[in-house]
Design an enzyme around this catalytic site. Structure first.
Site, PDB file in Angstrom:
ATOM      1  N   HIS A 175      69.051 -27.533  79.762  1.00  0.00           N
ATOM      2  CA  HIS A 175      68.176 -26.526  79.161  1.00  0.00           C
ATOM      3  C   HIS A 175      66.898 -26.354  79.959  1.00  0.00           C
ATOM      4  CE1 HIS A 175      66.697 -24.217  75.580  1.00  0.00           C
ATOM      5  NE2 HIS A 175      67.971 -24.013  75.447  1.00  0.00           N
ATOM      6  N   TYR A 234      66.235 -31.189  73.135  1.00  0.00           N
ATOM      7  CA  TYR A 234      67.005 -29.950  72.971  1.00  0.00           C
ATOM      8  C   TYR A 234      68.391 -30.304  72.439  1.00  0.00           C
ATOM      9  CZ  TYR A 234      70.362 -26.409  73.564  1.00  0.00           C
ATOM     10  OH  TYR A 234      71.382 -25.557  73.286  1.00  0.00           O
ATOM     11  N   ASP A 294      73.759 -29.883  78.355  1.00  0.00           N
ATOM     12  CA  ASP A 294      72.815 -28.790  78.633  1.00  0.00           C
ATOM     13  C   ASP A 294      71.438 -29.368  78.929  1.00  0.00           C
ATOM     14  OD1 ASP A 294      72.155 -25.622  76.849  1.00  0.00           O
ATOM     15  OD2 ASP A 294      71.333 -26.466  78.705  1.00  0.00           O
ATOM     16  N   GLU A 329      72.621 -18.094  80.716  1.00  0.00           N
ATOM     17  CA  GLU A 329      72.280 -17.577  79.384  1.00  0.00           C
ATOM     18  C   GLU A 329      70.946 -16.839  79.365  1.00  0.00           C
ATOM     19  OE1 GLU A 329      70.184 -21.013  76.775  1.00  0.00           O
ATOM     20  OE2 GLU A 329      72.256 -21.437  77.370  1.00  0.00           O
TER      21      GLU A 329
HETATM   22  C1  GCO Z   1      73.103 -22.884  74.355  1.00  0.00           C
HETATM   23  C2  GCO Z   1      71.682 -22.452  74.403  1.00  0.00           C
HETATM   24  C3  GCO Z   1      71.063 -22.152  73.092  1.00  0.00           C
HETATM   25  C4  GCO Z   1      69.682 -21.542  73.276  1.00  0.00           C
HETATM   26  C5  GCO Z   1      69.381 -20.555  72.177  1.00  0.00           C
HETATM   27  C6  GCO Z   1      68.045 -19.849  72.401  1.00  0.00           C
HETATM   28  O1  GCO Z   1      73.560 -23.420  75.360  1.00  0.00           O
HETATM   29  O2  GCO Z   1      73.746 -22.621  73.379  1.00  0.00           O
HETATM   30  O3  GCO Z   1      70.970 -23.236  75.266  1.00  0.00           O
HETATM   31  O4  GCO Z   1      70.998 -23.228  72.272  1.00  0.00           O
HETATM   32  O5  GCO Z   1      68.695 -22.517  73.319  1.00  0.00           O
HETATM   33  O6  GCO Z   1      70.392 -19.618  72.137  1.00  0.00           O
HETATM   34  O7  GCO Z   1      67.730 -19.043  71.349  1.00  0.00           O
HETATM   35 MG    MG Z   2      72.253 -23.526  76.966  1.00  0.00          MG
END
Ligand code: GCO
Ligand code: MG
Length: 454
Positions: A259, A204, A257, A309
């Site tokens: 994620h 990610y 992140d 988020e």
């Molecule tokens: C971040 C997020 C994004 C998301 C994306 C999904 O911290 O900016 O994790 O990268 O993955 O917005 O569409």
């Molecule tokens: Mg994020």
């Protein structure tokens, strides 16, 4: 309309609402306007049109809601970008909200918000909240334009001169990440999110290995790009931050992140191991479905935590915030209800000394980023703002897109959100519908083929 006329309108509107209010079931927004006993030149302001504009200046599908009014040239913009299911938001806006909104008085933001929210009986969720949020932001844009002031002034004025932001840095080796962090510091950034890729792993926020040259290696790479090895990732992160602190030093604020890609217990282990590197925050250690693990994390690690988020239901953040289980709230404005909701979330978090760090990736339109500016300037418990680098094409398309200089974001003093959208240009960047699924969401797998969280 000048400010004096606007204020007379508000007073008349309120007086009228008082007159009609007692005993009648009518909605304040719709009925308070028409029957004004006090004739005015323009009459009460009305919403005349609501539409969702899709555009794709870069590789990300964006959705902007435009609310037009009975006052020539007075309209508002709002971000409703749910890029993974963007056409469903258009349907929600144009098939459901627009018929309800036309004829309403745009002044009644809270009443309209509640009516939109309650009208589907089943509430929350990404599609309906994006549609509602886009309208909400546009109504705040209109109100501040009518007041003749930038929105942050209406929200209580400035708490700071500019908005500290963090930038995304990624690389395929720790050395490459360190070099890029140094370059970001040169550019004036004091906050940097660092992600490193693990060879042969779907990472990610960090590209994978060098671009393959042959067809065969391309197929291998794309297949490999969908396989995630959590253990390899888990081992790579402490090594990255050890290297960064050794090579870049302690001054720079570092963010990462997860994620939601680790098993909860491994995320807890990682948060503990990263304590020694003093991260500014560690993001999304758990998925929203696993918020029950936060109390365990809190008991074991002092690494600051950012979460939010993916939230689009108040029940996802209320216990977290009231339990003081996170340090930064990361909601995506158009997933939670726009400016009206974000103000309330920021106020709630203020009482728990939890700071804001609104989600600001590429799949937030510049209108959403402009909304961040007004919230971030006027919120005392502001923490940090995520932002992306806006290209000249995007700036042409969205005049008034926030400026980022020396690691700080700035808006402008124009009335409203201070941003516009060139619809003719927008039509030049039609969205692409294929592939239907973005990135690898819904295609990410374990080595044994099990589907993983994105
Ligand atoms: C971040 C997020 C994004 C998301 C994306 C999904 O911290 O900016 O994790 O990268 O993955 O917005 O569409
Ligand atoms: Mg994020």
């Amino acid at each position: 309309m000048n400010r004096r006329h606007f204020l007379r309108q508000v007073v008349q509107g309120a007086a009228l609402a008082g007159l009609i209010g007692c005993g009648s079931e009518t909605s304040i927004a719709a009925d308070s306007a028409p029957e004004s006993p006090l004739p005015t030149s323009a009459g009460p302001l009305k919403i005349t049109k609501v539409k969702a504009i899709l555009t794709m200046p870069e590789r990300i599908r964006l959705c902007v809601v435009k609310v037009e009014t009975s006052e020539p040239g007075l309209y508002g913009l709002g971000c409703a970008t749910f890029t993974q299911r963007i056409r469903t938001v258009v349907t929600a806006v144009e098939q459901y909200l627009a018929p309800f909104l036309v004829g309403q008085n745009p002044d009644q933001i809270e009443d309209i918000w509640q009516a939109m929210y309650q009208s589907s009986y089943w509430r929350n969720g990404p599609v309906l909240m994006n549609a509602l949020s886009g309208v909400d932001m546009a109504l705040w844009d209109i109100k501040a334009k009518r007041a003749g002031m930038p929105l942050y002034q209406l929200l209580g004025g400035r708490c700071r001169t500019g908005i500290p932001v963090y930038t995304h840095i990624a690389g395929i080796t720790n050395e490459q990440v360190a070099d890029r962090v140094k370059a970001a510091i040169e550019d004036g950034y004091r906050y940097v999110r660092a992600q490193v890729s693990v060879p042969g792993n779907a990472n990610y926020g960090a590209g994978s290995a060098p671009t393959p040259t042959t067809q065969r290696s391309r197929e291998q790479a794309s297949a490999a790009a969908r396989v995630f090895n959590p253990a390899a990732y888990r081992r790579s992160v402490p090594k990255l931050f050890a290297h960064l602190r050794k090579t870049v030093g302690d001054e720079v604020e570092l963010l990462h992140d997860i994620h939601e890609r680790l098993a909860p217990i491994d995320a807890i282990g990682l948060a503990k191991e990263l304590e020694q590197y003093h991260l500014f925050f560690l993001e999304d250690p758990f998925a929203p479905e696993d918020v029950g693990y936060f109390k365990h994390l809190r008991q074991q690690s002092a690494t600051p935590i950012a979460m939010g988020e993916l939230f689009n239901n108040p029940n996802e953040w209320l216990d977290l915030v009231s339990g003081r289980l996170n340090d930064f709230i990361r909601c995506h404005l158009s997933q939670v209800g726009g400016i009206s909701a974000a103000r309330k979330i920021a106020a709630l978090c203020g009482f728990y000394n939890i700071r804001t760090a609104w989600h600001g990736p590429g799949d937030t339109s510049p209108v959403g980023h402009a909304a961040h500016v007004h919230l971030d300037l006027s919120t005392w418990n502001f923490g940090i703002q995520e932002v992306v680098r806006f290209t000249p094409a995007t700036r042409d398309l969205f005049p008034g897109t926030p400026e980022v200089r020396n690691g700080m974001m700035y808006g402008n003093e124009k009335p409203g959100l201070g941003i516009d959208l060139n619809e003719t240009l927008a039509a030049k960047y039609p969205i692409r519908d294929n592939p239907p699924f973005d990135l690898d969401w819904g295609r990410l797998r374990d080595r044994d083929g099990t589907i993983r969280r994105p």
